[in-house]
Each structure stands twice: as structure tokens, then as C-alpha cells.
Design a protein around this motif. Structure first.
Motif, PDB file in Angstrom:
ATOM      1  N   ASN A   8       0.835  -1.203   0.000  1.00 38.81           N
ATOM      2  CA  ASN A   8       0.000   0.000   0.000  1.00 38.81           C
ATOM      3  C   ASN A   8       0.871   1.255   0.000  1.00 38.81           C
ATOM      4  N   ILE A   9       1.961   1.211  -0.779  1.00 36.57           N
ATOM      5  CA  ILE A   9       2.848   2.365  -0.926  1.00 36.57           C
ATOM      6  C   ILE A   9       2.255   3.283  -1.989  1.00 36.57           C
ATOM      7  N   GLY A  10       1.923   4.504  -1.606  1.00 40.82           N
ATOM      8  CA  GLY A  10       1.308   5.433  -2.560  1.00 40.82           C
ATOM      9  C   GLY A  10       2.264   5.836  -3.663  1.00 40.82           C
ATOM     10  N   GLU A  11       3.506   6.161  -3.291  1.00 40.75           N
ATOM     11  CA  GLU A  11       4.530   6.521  -4.276  1.00 40.75           C
ATOM     12  C   GLU A  11       5.846   5.868  -3.841  1.00 40.75           C
ATOM     13  N   LEU A  12       6.403   5.065  -4.716  1.00 36.98           N
ATOM     14  CA  LEU A  12       7.667   4.386  -4.444  1.00 36.98           C
ATOM     15  C   LEU A  12       8.728   4.919  -5.398  1.00 36.98           C
ATOM     16  N   THR A  13       9.806   5.432  -4.852  1.00 36.35           N
ATOM     17  CA  THR A  13      10.941   5.898  -5.652  1.00 36.35           C
ATOM     18  C   THR A  13      11.995   4.801  -5.650  1.00 36.35           C
ATOM     19  N   THR A  14      12.191   4.147  -6.782  1.00 31.41           N
ATOM     20  CA  THR A  14      13.154   3.037  -6.845  1.00 31.41           C
ATOM     21  C   THR A  14      14.529   3.484  -7.323  1.00 31.41           C
ATOM     22  N   ASN A  15      14.593   4.608  -8.048  1.00 33.14           N
ATOM     23  CA  ASN A  15      15.825   5.078  -8.702  1.00 33.14           C
ATOM     24  C   ASN A  15      16.332   4.089  -9.742  1.00 33.14           C
ATOM     25  N   VAL A  16      15.451   3.248 -10.223  1.00 38.64           N
ATOM     26  CA  VAL A  16      15.772   2.326 -11.312  1.00 38.64           C
ATOM     27  C   VAL A  16      14.992   2.796 -12.532  1.00 38.64           C
ATOM     28  N   GLY A  17      15.703   3.259 -13.539  1.00 35.38           N
ATOM     29  CA  GLY A  17      15.061   3.830 -14.717  1.00 35.38           C
ATOM     30  C   GLY A  17      14.091   2.866 -15.371  1.00 35.38           C
ATOM     31  N   SER A  18      13.011   3.411 -15.909  1.00 34.13           N
ATOM     32  CA  SER A  18      11.983   2.593 -16.561  1.00 34.13           C
ATOM     33  C   SER A  18      11.976   2.845 -18.061  1.00 34.13           C
ATOM     34  N   PRO A  19      11.397   1.930 -18.838  1.00 34.14           N
ATOM     35  CA  PRO A  19      11.355   2.086 -20.302  1.00 34.14           C
ATOM     36  C   PRO A  19      10.658   3.354 -20.766  1.00 34.14           C
ATOM     37  N   PHE A  24      13.760   8.088 -12.363  1.00 36.72           N
ATOM     38  CA  PHE A  24      13.591   7.952 -10.923  1.00 36.72           C
ATOM     39  C   PHE A  24      12.828   6.680 -10.556  1.00 36.72           C
ATOM     40  N   GLY A  25      12.348   5.967 -11.561  1.00 35.96           N
ATOM     41  CA  GLY A  25      11.681   4.690 -11.315  1.00 35.96           C
ATOM     42  C   GLY A  25      10.493   4.810 -10.384  1.00 35.96           C
ATOM     43  N   THR A  26       9.627   5.758 -10.646  1.00 37.34           N
ATOM     44  CA  THR A  26       8.495   6.025  -9.760  1.00 37.34           C
ATOM     45  C   THR A  26       7.370   5.021 -10.003  1.00 37.34           C
ATOM     46  N   LEU A  27       6.936   4.351  -8.934  1.00 42.42           N
ATOM     47  CA  LEU A  27       5.811   3.426  -8.991  1.00 42.42           C
ATOM     48  C   LEU A  27       4.727   3.905  -8.042  1.00 42.42           C
ATOM     49  N   HIS A  28       3.473   3.621  -8.381  1.00 40.41           N
ATOM     50  CA  HIS A  28       2.348   3.966  -7.516  1.00 40.41           C
ATOM     51  C   HIS A  28       1.580   2.700  -7.148  1.00 40.41           C
ATOM     52  N   ASP A  29       0.929   2.756  -5.983  1.00 43.10           N
ATOM     53  CA  ASP A  29       0.212   1.582  -5.468  1.00 43.10           C
ATOM     54  C   ASP A  29       1.134   0.366  -5.505  1.00 43.10           C
ATOM     55  N   ALA A  30       2.285   0.502  -4.871  1.00 44.20           N
ATOM     56  CA  ALA A  30       3.366  -0.469  -5.004  1.00 44.20           C
ATOM     57  C   ALA A  30       3.609  -1.242  -3.716  1.00 44.20           C
ATOM     58  N   ALA A  31       4.503  -2.214  -3.816  1.00 47.60           N
ATOM     59  CA  ALA A  31       4.906  -3.021  -2.667  1.00 47.60           C
ATOM     60  C   ALA A  31       6.357  -3.443  -2.830  1.00 47.60           C
ATOM     61  N   VAL A  32       7.007  -3.736  -1.711  1.00 51.94           N
ATOM     62  CA  VAL A  32       8.406  -4.168  -1.690  1.00 51.94           C
ATOM     63  C   VAL A  32       8.526  -5.352  -0.736  1.00 51.94           C
ATOM     64  N   LEU A  33       9.153  -6.430  -1.200  1.00 54.21           N
ATOM     65  CA  LEU A  33       9.369  -7.614  -0.374  1.00 54.21           C
ATOM     66  C   LEU A  33      10.817  -7.634   0.117  1.00 54.21           C
ATOM     67  N   ILE A  34      10.982  -7.821   1.431  1.00 56.80           N
ATOM     68  CA  ILE A  34      12.300  -7.894   2.057  1.00 56.80           C
ATOM     69  C   ILE A  34      12.544  -9.317   2.518  1.00 56.80           C
ATOM     70  N   ASP A  35      13.724  -9.833   2.189  1.00 56.53           N
ATOM     71  CA  ASP A  35      14.085 -11.188   2.587  1.00 56.53           C
ATOM     72  C   ASP A  35      15.580 -11.216   2.916  1.00 56.53           C
TER      73      ASP A  35
END
Length: 406
Positions: A8-19, A24-35
Motif C-alpha cells: 500500500n505504498i502510494g509513491e515508491l521511488t526506486t531510482n531504477v530507470g523505466s522504459p 527515478f523509477g516512480t511506482l504507484h500503489d506499489a509493494a516491496v518484499l524484504i528477505d
């Protein structure tokens, strides 16, 4: 080993360029898995994998942990009177460093260690998860060695800066001091250090002396960095590029030739907005630098003389208001830019395999870091996948971001 999902991340800044061209690799309504302390998955919250722990970001923004690639955190004393004098019109000069050298020499290891750990807590509370620390307030073999040794207790990014300024006892024998720096002092400090730095500036070290320092450090396996063009234009930038330095720091006064040299190199230009704020020197034109193709980082330069702040959000706000950067560019410079200045690809980004160094903001976008200056917007910080800071209001349960059953 358990897994954690921030969803439920409203805005995620990944800094990984997108096509689509978003660097800035901005994603919305995102999630991140930590392991296991690393990022294992990044994507849409709707497609998120099952995890052992669910952390609800509540529609707020998540960014990579800040990477502060320039600091001087091991020192004694305080220079508040010097700051007051500057605010009354006195000009900043490099000589003030010597007063901190005296105060540092008078402090015990335990006193310096306690203060350093206090600064590290400050950094985490403001979202900084990776920090470089320089020596430079010892200027003797024994004191420089203990500064890098203490710094190495809290970070792998340790810089030997024995060539910070010429100490008073060598005032008319600067070359002899360089002999000390490149000989016994380097021998003592190299085992605790990763980087070699020099203050190549009028009032500090000449280009020739600076080259000697960098070459000696390289012979010991240390990677070069350079302080330059803080007090006026000079040849420090070209020396940094010539020596393949990871970063040239300050860059307050740059010529067109300096900018062209940086744009054609792998050397990062690390801007230090807190210095200009504290010294009333002109702010660098970051817009000009970025448009010319220079890779720019932002750092705090935490030190008692010219920038006694440890707040990367504060530096971001200055960079946006006074240096021509967009909020997205400033956040990138304070995360991925800092990582490049440290030649790291495992921090400053939110990507599979990177360290799980993350910051949850009390805001829906990264823009708020500049839009709401001075407001503590860091809600929670993870370092290597472990929550290392939670804002007091959240700790009392007034914010709802998990863990929740899934």
C-alpha cells in the motif's frame, strides 16, 4: 528466515530507470518484499507475493535510505561563536579547522565515540542509512589514526583526510607536513580506511601537494576523493578527474572547463548545500550542472565549522529552492547520487538484490521533503531489512503501518 512485505505504498521511488524514460523509477500503489536484509521483489501491490509480515504504508511514500557521502562526524568541541561571527559579516576561511583540531585532541576516545554514536542516531532518525566519515581533525599520526579507527566502528566508508589543513606547527613547512601525511600518517591510517582525500584549495594544499597525497594513498590501495573549489576557482576539479577520483566535493566555484571535464568523466560532483547556508557563499547552480551531463550527489558535510547539520531533508529543500533542482532530482542526488559517489550499487536504489535500506515518509510524495522544510517527515527507517527507527507518534500507535496478519 522470515520475509516482510511493505505494501500500500502510494509513491515508491526506486531510482531504477523505466522504459518510459522515468529515471527515478516512480511506482504507484506499489509493494516491496524484504528477505534476509535484501530486496527480494518490487512491483504492484496487487501482484505482491505472500510474506510472513505485512507492513501497511497507508498510501504514503517510500524512498531509498539516504546515502550521505561526505561527513566529518568524529570531532570534539563546537564553533558556535564562529558561526555567529560569520552571520555578523566575518568571511569564512579554512583556518577555523585548527580550533576543532585542538578540541578533538583534548577529547578522550570514549568521549568521541559517544558523540559519534549520537550523530549516527541523528542520521537514522532523518532517513540516512549509509554515511561516509572523514578524519581530518587530528593532524598528527596518533590522532588521525584514532579518528579513522573510531569511524570504522560505525561505517565501512571511512576516509583518511590527514591533508585537511596544514597544522600551525608546520605553517612555513607545508611540504614537510605532506611528507608526514604520505608517510607515517598514511601507514597508520590506511588499515582503517577505504578512501584518501585532500583539501586542494588556497589556504590548504596546492595542486602539486594534493597530487602527492592522492598518489601515495592510491599506492596503499585507497580510492581518491577531493575537496576543491569551495573558496574560489582552482585546478582541484581537473586533478580529481585526472586521478579518477570517485567524487569532487564542494564545487561552489566552477569554470566552464571544470564542468566539461566532469561531464566527460566518471567523477561525481558532490554538492553540500549546508555549507553555503552556513557560510553565505553563493549556492552552486545545480541546474546548469545536471543539464551539462554532470552526475550530482547531495551530502550534508556535517562538521562543526561550515555545516553543522545532519539533515538530508534540509539539504534537499535547499537544493530545490536555491540550486535549481527538482524534488525528484534532489532525492535522487541524496540517494543514488551519493551511492555513485561511494561507488556503491547496493544502496541508494530499491531493486532486487539491493540492501533493504528504506524510508517511509509521513507524506504521500517525495515532493514534501522540499515542500514542508523543517518538518520531521521520516516515519520509519529500515537498515538491511531491520527497523532501526520509528517516529515517536508511530511508536505510540497513532499511525497504522503494521505488522498485520495476512
Amino acid at each position: 528466515m522470515s520475509t516482510s512485505l511493505i505494501t500500500n505504498i502510494g509513491e515508491l521511488t526506486t531510482n531504477v530507470g523505466s522504459p518510459d524514460g522515468d529515471r527515478f523509477g516512480t511506482l504507484h500503489d506499489a509493494a516491496v518484499l524484504i528477505d534476509g536484509g535484501r530486496i527480494a521483489w518490487v512491483g504492484s501491490a496487487d501482484a505482491a507475493p505472500v510474506a510472513d509480515e505485512i507492513i501497511d504504508a497507508g498510501g504514503r511514500a517510500v524512498i531509498p535510505g539516504f546515502v550521505d557521502s561526505h561527513s566529518h562526524l568524529v570531532f570534539g568541541g563546537d564553533r558556535a561563536a564562529e558561526f555567529e561571527a560569520r552571520m555578523a559579516g566575518q568571511k569564512y576561511a579554512a583556518g577555523g579547522i585548527r580550533s576543532t583540531v585542538a578540541a578533538t585532541a583534548a577529547a578522550s576516545d570514549d568521549e568521541l565515540r559517544a558523540r559519534l554514536r549520537g550523530f549516527m542516531d541523528e542520521l537514522l532518525a532523518q532517513g540516512t542509512t549509509t554515511v561516509e566519515i572523514k578524519s581530518g581533525y587530528g593532524l598528527s599520526v596518533a590522532d588521525e589514526e584514532r579518528l579513522v579507527r573510531l569511524a570504522a566502528e560505525v561505517t565501512p566508508e571511512v576516509t583518511f583526510l590527514g591533508a585537511h589543513v596544514v597544522p600551525a606547527e608546520y605553517a612555513d613547512r607545508a611540504d614537510e607536513y605532506v611528507d608526514l601525511v604520505t608517510g607515517p600518517m598514511l601507514d597508520a591510517c590506511a588499515p582503517h580506511s577505504k578512501w584518501i582525500d585532500v583539501f586542494c584549495e588556497t589556504g590548504a594544499f596546492s595542486v602539486e601537494q594534493s597530487r602527492r597525497v592522492l598518489e601515495a594513498g592510491a599506492a596503499k590501495g585507497l580510492i581518491p576523493r577531493v575537496h576543491a573549489s569551495q573558496l574560489g576557482p582552482g585546478d582541484g576539479v581537473r586533478l580529481a578527474v585526472e586521478r579518477g577520483a570517485a567524487s569532487i566535493d564542494h564545487g561552489t566555484y566552477l569554470t566552464d572547463g571544470d564542468i566539461a571535464a566532469l561531464a566527460g568523466s566518471t567523477t561525481v560532483l558532490t554538492l553540500l548545500p549546508g555549507v553555503e547556508f552556513s557560510t553565505r557563499q553563493p549556492y552552486p547552480d545545480a541546474r546548469r550542472l545536471i543539464d551539462a551531463g554532470v552526475t550530482v550527489a547531495l551530502a550534508c558535510d556535517t562538521n562543526p565549522g561550515s555545516s553543522f547539520t545532519s539533515s538530508m531533508p534540509f539539504c534537499i529543500a535547499i537544493a530545490v529552492r536555491d540550486m535549481g533542482m527538482t524534488p525528484a532530482e534532489a532525492v535522487w542526488a541524496a540517494t543514488a547520487g551519493g551511492a555513485r559517489a561511494l561507488r556503491r550499487d547496493d544502496v541508494g536504489v530499491i531493486a532486487v538484490g539491493a540492501r533493504a535500506d528504506l524510508v517511509l515518509l509521513k507524506a504521500p510524495t517525495r515532493i514534501h521533503l522540499a515542500y514542508r522544510p523543517g518538518v520531521p517527515l521520516v516515519d520509519r527507517v529500515w537498515k538491511d531489512g531491520v527497523a532501526v527507527f520509528t517516529a515517536p507518534s508511530t511508536a505510540r500507535g497513532t499511525e497504522n503501518h503494521g505488522p498485520l496478519a495476512r
